[in-house]
Design a protein around this motif. Structure first.
Motif, PDB file in Angstrom:
ATOM      1  N   LYS A 258     -10.048  92.808  12.528  1.00 27.10           N
ATOM      2  CA  LYS A 258      -9.517  94.119  12.200  1.00 27.10           C
ATOM      3  C   LYS A 258      -8.123  93.929  11.628  1.00 27.10           C
ATOM      4  O   LYS A 258      -7.320  93.156  12.169  1.00 27.10           O
ATOM      5  N   TRP A 259      -7.841  94.614  10.534  1.00 27.09           N
ATOM      6  CA  TRP A 259      -6.547  94.459   9.868  1.00 27.09           C
ATOM      7  C   TRP A 259      -5.399  94.657  10.850  1.00 27.09           C
ATOM      8  O   TRP A 259      -5.394  95.613  11.625  1.00 27.09           O
ATOM      9  N   PRO A 260      -4.403  93.759  10.852  1.00 24.95           N
ATOM     10  CA  PRO A 260      -3.298  93.866  11.811  1.00 24.95           C
ATOM     11  C   PRO A 260      -2.544  95.185  11.755  1.00 24.95           C
ATOM     12  O   PRO A 260      -1.970  95.617  12.750  1.00 24.95           O
ATOM     13  N   GLY A 261      -2.523  95.846  10.590  1.00 20.16           N
ATOM     14  CA  GLY A 261      -1.807  97.110  10.472  1.00 20.16           C
ATOM     15  C   GLY A 261      -2.645  98.332  10.770  1.00 20.16           C
ATOM     16  O   GLY A 261      -2.188  99.464  10.570  1.00 20.16           O
ATOM     17  N   ALA A 262      -3.862  98.130  11.271  1.00 20.84           N
ATOM     18  CA  ALA A 262      -4.758  99.262  11.487  1.00 20.84           C
ATOM     19  C   ALA A 262      -4.203 100.249  12.510  1.00 20.84           C
ATOM     20  O   ALA A 262      -4.487 101.448  12.445  1.00 20.84           O
ATOM     21  N   PHE A 263      -3.383  99.777  13.446  1.00 20.84           N
ATOM     22  CA  PHE A 263      -2.832 100.677  14.462  1.00 20.84           C
ATOM     23  C   PHE A 263      -2.007 101.781  13.804  1.00 20.84           C
ATOM     24  O   PHE A 263      -1.954 102.912  14.281  1.00 20.84           O
ATOM     25  N   ALA A 264      -1.350 101.446  12.683  1.00 20.78           N
ATOM     26  CA  ALA A 264      -0.526 102.438  12.003  1.00 20.78           C
ATOM     27  C   ALA A 264      -1.384 103.396  11.194  1.00 20.78           C
ATOM     28  O   ALA A 264      -1.142 104.605  11.152  1.00 20.78           O
ATOM     29  N   TRP A 265      -2.400 102.838  10.533  1.00 20.86           N
ATOM     30  CA  TRP A 265      -3.290 103.663   9.710  1.00 20.86           C
ATOM     31  C   TRP A 265      -4.047 104.663  10.584  1.00 20.86           C
ATOM     32  O   TRP A 265      -4.155 105.843  10.248  1.00 20.86           O
ATOM     33  N   GLU A 266      -4.576 104.198  11.692  1.00 21.82           N
ATOM     34  CA  GLU A 266      -5.389 105.053  12.555  1.00 21.82           C
ATOM     35  C   GLU A 266      -4.554 105.845  13.560  1.00 21.82           C
ATOM     36  O   GLU A 266      -4.992 106.881  14.045  1.00 21.82           O
ATOM     37  N   GLY A 267      -3.351 105.336  13.880  1.00 23.09           N
ATOM     38  CA  GLY A 267      -2.574 105.945  14.953  1.00 23.09           C
ATOM     39  C   GLY A 267      -1.241 106.517  14.534  1.00 23.09           C
ATOM     40  O   GLY A 267      -1.146 107.670  14.117  1.00 23.09           O
ATOM     41  N   SER A 268      -0.200 105.718  14.623  1.00 27.21           N
ATOM     42  CA  SER A 268       1.162 106.241  14.518  1.00 27.21           C
ATOM     43  C   SER A 268       1.454 106.956  13.212  1.00 27.21           C
ATOM     44  O   SER A 268       2.056 108.034  13.204  1.00 27.21           O
TER      45      SER A 268
END
Length: 323
Positions: A258-268
């Motif tokens: 899973k792309w390392p930046g996915a937390f930002a795309w999906e979350g913050s």
């Protein structure tokens, strides 16, 4: 596209402070192979924590304040200057669209110089491997395997790797302090455009200097700003644009990747966008695939349709940024 009439271009360093080092042992060395031995004293006063800013001003800009381009982790301002296939990058494209531009190198990146370690920094830098950049830039599900339909030119991956610089993990406080000073200095106004990790520092600096910010463009930002814990109400009057490329859906997660930046795309970042809307703010979520623009990776400013994406961002600015 209108001709570019440049009236001024230059650069400066901003932020940082004088730091004194004491108690380090002298070093015996030579300044060139075969040269005479010299004793180098690592003690003394040094400048540390400064960042570099290059500016270009047009004769007749759309708005008087510049688009301040902020790079991401392991990168420098070179990210904005040229594409993989040798065309002018977003720096020049935005000038062609009538916008003044600033391109910066964050602390200890590019032309901003380093600080001694461990005397000033706690540890050495982290160097970016081919495999690390592959996953960070979302070039494929695993190193060496490209996504089908990707617009990234994999034949130029060696060239792409040449522009990346060591990434320090112990200097975030210095980096943030310099961006805070930079944003505070932009009293004529600024449009922030930050890529990846640049969004982390830019959002913090923008919160501290809201009066200078006329717009914020976050290109696949990896900021983890939590709108439940951070008061972002001062952003209500500032137009925001969030830009994302392709290969972000679950269908692209292979073997658990899973792309390392996915937390930002999906979350913050999605939460920030929705918070701005709930406050009555002006926020636009620009998903390129939803517009039928497929194949862009995390390096979307370097790919074969980079001009098209730049033009869309510039059109958004012309519609949303107050003159």
């Amino acid at each position: 596209m209108k001709a570019v009439s440049i009236i001024s271009k230059g650069s400066y360093h901003i932020g940082g402070k004088k730091v004194t080092i004491e108690g380090s042992a002298p070093i015996q060395t030579s300044f060139w192979p075969g040269g005479p031995p010299v004793t180098y004293d690592p003690n003394g006063d040094f400048q540390a924590g400064q960042m570099y800013v290059q500016y270009t001003r047009l004769a007749d800009p759309v708005v008087p304040y510049p688009v301040c381009m902020v790079h991401g982790g392991g990168s420098s301002g070179a990210l904005w200057e040229s594409t993989q296939d040798g065309r002018p990058g977003w720096e020049f494209r935005f000038l062609q669209n009538g916008f003044n531009v600033n391109v910066s190198d964050g602390v200890e990146r590019g032309r901003s110089s380093w600080a001694q370690f461990p005397e000033i920094n706690d540890g050495p830098p982290m160097f970016n491997s081919y495999a690390e950049r592959w996953t960070t830039y979302r070039l494929g599900p695993r190193y060496g395997v490209p996504y089908e339909g990707s617009r990234f030119d994999y034949s130029k991956y060696d060239q792409f790797m040449k522009q990346h610089v060591p990434r320090w993990t112990t200097s975030n406080a210095m980096v943030q302090a310099a961006y805070d000073t930079y944003f505070a200095s932009m009293t004529e106004g600024m449009i922030v455009m930050a890529h990846s990790q640049g969004g982390l520092f830019s959002l913090e600096a923008a919160l501290k200097n809201v009066e200078n910010v006329r717009g914020v463009i976050l290109v696949e930002s990896s900021s983890d700003m939590d709108v439940e814990k951070v008061d972002v109400s001062s952003f209500r009057e500032i137009p925001f644009l969030f830009v994302y490329g392709d290969f972000l859906g679950e269908e692209y997660c292979i073997d658990g990747y899973k792309w390392p930046g996915a937390f930002a795309w999906e979350g913050s970042m999605r939460n920030l966008h929705e918070k701005l809307l709930s406050m009555g703010g002006d926020s636009t979520w620009l998903s390129l695939p939803e517009l039928g623009i497929r194949g862009n990776t995390h390096a979307l400013m370097m790919e074969d349709n980079s001009d098209e994406i730049a033009d869309r961002i510039c059109e958004w600015m012309k519609e949303h940024i107050k003159r």
